[in-house]
Motif scaffolding. Structure first.
Motif, PDB file in Angstrom:
ATOM      1  N   ARG A  59       0.759  -1.169   0.373  1.00 29.39           N
ATOM      2  CA  ARG A  59       0.169   0.009  -0.684  1.00 29.39           C
ATOM      3  C   ARG A  59       1.168   0.970   0.342  1.00 29.39           C
ATOM      4  N   VAL A  60       0.481   2.320  -0.969  1.00 30.42           N
ATOM      5  CA  VAL A  60       1.911   2.736  -0.945  1.00 30.42           C
ATOM      6  C   VAL A  60       1.142   4.361  -1.314  1.00 30.42           C
ATOM      7  N   TRP A  61       1.483   5.330  -0.667  1.00 29.80           N
ATOM      8  CA  TRP A  61       1.068   7.252  -0.625  1.00 29.80           C
ATOM      9  C   TRP A  61       2.236   8.016  -0.695  1.00 29.80           C
ATOM     10  N   ILE A  62       1.949   8.967  -2.357  1.00 20.32           N
ATOM     11  CA  ILE A  62       2.896  10.029  -2.242  1.00 20.32           C
ATOM     12  C   ILE A  62       2.840  11.130  -2.037  1.00 20.32           C
ATOM     13  N   LYS A  63       3.565  12.286  -1.868  1.00 24.23           N
ATOM     14  CA  LYS A  63       2.795  13.041  -1.605  1.00 24.23           C
ATOM     15  C   LYS A  63       4.547  14.291  -2.403  1.00 24.23           C
ATOM     16  N   PRO A  64       3.834  15.468  -2.592  1.00 25.35           N
ATOM     17  CA  PRO A  64       5.889  16.452  -2.555  1.00 25.35           C
ATOM     18  C   PRO A  64       6.785  16.252  -1.765  1.00 25.35           C
ATOM     19  N   GLY A  65       7.713  16.254  -2.187  1.00 27.50           N
ATOM     20  CA  GLY A  65       8.881  16.088  -0.927  1.00 27.50           C
ATOM     21  C   GLY A  65      10.062  16.437  -1.262  1.00 27.50           C
ATOM     22  N   MET A  66      11.088  15.832  -0.410  1.00 22.93           N
ATOM     23  CA  MET A  66      12.493  15.652  -0.703  1.00 22.93           C
ATOM     24  C   MET A  66      12.978  14.135  -1.115  1.00 22.93           C
ATOM     25  N   GLY A  67      11.655  13.658  -1.528  1.00 25.31           N
ATOM     26  CA  GLY A  67      12.679  12.003  -1.489  1.00 25.31           C
ATOM     27  C   GLY A  67      12.500  11.121  -0.859  1.00 25.31           C
ATOM     28  N   LYS A  68      12.352  11.471   0.761  1.00 23.66           N
ATOM     29  CA  LYS A  68      12.531   9.866   1.831  1.00 23.66           C
ATOM     30  C   LYS A  68      11.250   8.566   0.965  1.00 23.66           C
ATOM     31  N   ILE A  69      11.883   7.910   1.583  1.00 23.11           N
ATOM     32  CA  ILE A  69      11.230   6.760   1.317  1.00 23.11           C
ATOM     33  C   ILE A  69      11.433   5.765   2.102  1.00 23.11           C
ATOM     34  N   LEU A  70       9.684   5.455   3.422  1.00 20.87           N
ATOM     35  CA  LEU A  70       9.444   4.507   4.391  1.00 20.87           C
ATOM     36  C   LEU A  70       9.026   3.377   3.849  1.00 20.87           C
ATOM     37  N   VAL A  71       9.580   2.544   4.001  1.00 21.59           N
ATOM     38  CA  VAL A  71       8.878   1.053   4.131  1.00 21.59           C
ATOM     39  C   VAL A  71       8.625   0.501   5.443  1.00 21.59           C
ATOM     40  N   HIS A 122       5.528  -1.328  -8.294  1.00 20.85           N
ATOM     41  CA  HIS A 122       4.301  -1.137  -8.690  1.00 20.85           C
ATOM     42  C   HIS A 122       3.506  -0.117  -8.046  1.00 20.85           C
ATOM     43  N   GLY A 123       3.263  -0.198  -7.266  1.00 21.32           N
ATOM     44  CA  GLY A 123       2.456   0.370  -6.418  1.00 21.32           C
ATOM     45  C   GLY A 123       2.782   2.572  -6.682  1.00 21.32           C
ATOM     46  N   ILE A 124       3.980   2.463  -6.638  1.00 21.96           N
ATOM     47  CA  ILE A 124       4.788   3.767  -6.623  1.00 21.96           C
ATOM     48  C   ILE A 124       4.100   4.542  -8.006  1.00 21.96           C
ATOM     49  N   SER A 125       4.627   3.561  -9.222  1.00 24.50           N
ATOM     50  CA  SER A 125       4.028   3.765 -10.543  1.00 24.50           C
ATOM     51  C   SER A 125       2.304   4.046 -10.427  1.00 24.50           C
ATOM     52  N   LYS A 126       2.512   3.228 -10.058  1.00 25.01           N
ATOM     53  CA  LYS A 126       0.973   3.353  -9.991  1.00 25.01           C
ATOM     54  C   LYS A 126       0.025   4.859  -9.415  1.00 25.01           C
ATOM     55  N   ALA A 127       0.496   5.171  -8.514  1.00 26.96           N
ATOM     56  CA  ALA A 127       0.372   6.437  -7.435  1.00 26.96           C
ATOM     57  C   ALA A 127       0.665   7.026  -8.092  1.00 26.96           C
ATOM     58  N   LEU A 128       2.028   7.650  -8.922  1.00 27.39           N
ATOM     59  CA  LEU A 128       2.502   8.254 -10.178  1.00 27.39           C
ATOM     60  C   LEU A 128       1.635   9.134 -10.804  1.00 27.39           C
ATOM     61  N   THR A 129       0.989   7.734 -11.489  1.00 28.05           N
ATOM     62  CA  THR A 129      -0.206   8.445 -12.849  1.00 28.05           C
ATOM     63  C   THR A 129      -1.670   8.963 -11.668  1.00 28.05           C
ATOM     64  N   PHE A 130      -2.023   8.188 -10.406  1.00 33.38           N
ATOM     65  CA  PHE A 130      -2.710   8.939 -10.469  1.00 33.38           C
ATOM     66  C   PHE A 130      -2.631  10.787  -9.756  1.00 33.38           C
ATOM     67  N   PHE A 131      -0.922  10.978  -9.029  1.00 37.41           N
ATOM     68  CA  PHE A 131      -0.767  12.054  -8.711  1.00 37.41           C
ATOM     69  C   PHE A 131      -0.771  12.885 -10.246  1.00 37.41           C
ATOM     70  N   GLU A 132       0.306  12.267 -11.492  1.00 38.50           N
ATOM     71  CA  GLU A 132       0.487  13.269 -12.581  1.00 38.50           C
ATOM     72  C   GLU A 132      -0.151  12.683 -13.404  1.00 38.50           C
ATOM     73  N   PRO A 133      -1.115  12.473 -14.292  1.00 33.87           N
ATOM     74  CA  PRO A 133      -1.032  11.844 -15.263  1.00 33.87           C
ATOM     75  C   PRO A 133      -1.336  11.872 -16.411  1.00 33.87           C
TER      76      PRO A 133
END
Length: 171
Positions: A59-71, A122-133
């Motif tokens: 389950r992946v959430w993305i938002k604008p930021g500095m490039g931190k990735i927490l798993v 896969h989750g990051i890719s889908k979330a990116l398309t939702f954020f920036e189509p």
């Protein structure tokens, strides 16, 4: 509780109003024109997507930021120690030219580390398309939006494993 009786004429007027409103909504769209997708962003300014690979679900959430990735609450370099897995997770950002522009927070369950890394990608890719189509064509071309459906084949009865047979003896 007073109930109003609705006649046939009232229904006809309501249908005409609804058709007029529908035409007004579609007035800017010509026949055959491509409709621009709208970003799917929640109240906190994030986009959410689910990624899957083998038995792993991310389950992946993305938002604008500095490039931190927490798993799972840990920095992804700590969670995925192998450089190959770190490269897999960063692939969508490189394909979209968005390195260090988004913060990612994800939870992963199931499978091993390789499957989990694929699920996060896969989750990051889908979330990116939702954020920036607009990023969809670049990610689609790289194959990041396609769910890799390969899973472990089941063991069959009368065999040692999925395809391995027991040793054959003539006598």
């Amino acid at each position: 509780m007073a109930t109003e009786k609705v006649g046939l004429e009232d229904l006809k007027i309501a249908v005409k109003k609804a058709a007029f409103v529908d035409k007004a909504d579609n007035a800017g769209v010509e026949a055959g024109a491509v409709v621009q997708a709208k970003p799917k962003i929640d109240a906190q300014g994030r986009s959410y997507a689910t990624g899957k690979r083998k038995n792993a679900i991310a389950r992946v959430w993305i938002k604008p930021g500095m490039g931190k990735i927490l798993v799972n609450g840990r920095v992804f370099e700590q969670y995925f120690a192998r450089p190959v897995l770190q490269m897999i997770i960063n692939q969508p950002f490189k394909a979209a030219n968005r390195i260090t522009q988004y913060d990612v927070w994800c939870t992963v369950v199931g499978g091993g580390l390789s499957g989990q890394a694929g699920a996060v990608r896969h989750g990051i890719s889908k979330a990116l398309t939702f954020f920036e189509p607009d990023l969809r064509p670049a990610l689609k071309e790289g194959g990041f939006l396609t769910r890799d459906s390969r899973i472990v084949e089941r063991k069959k009865y009368g065999q040692a494993k999925a395809r391995r047979r027991f040793q054959f003896s003539k006598r």
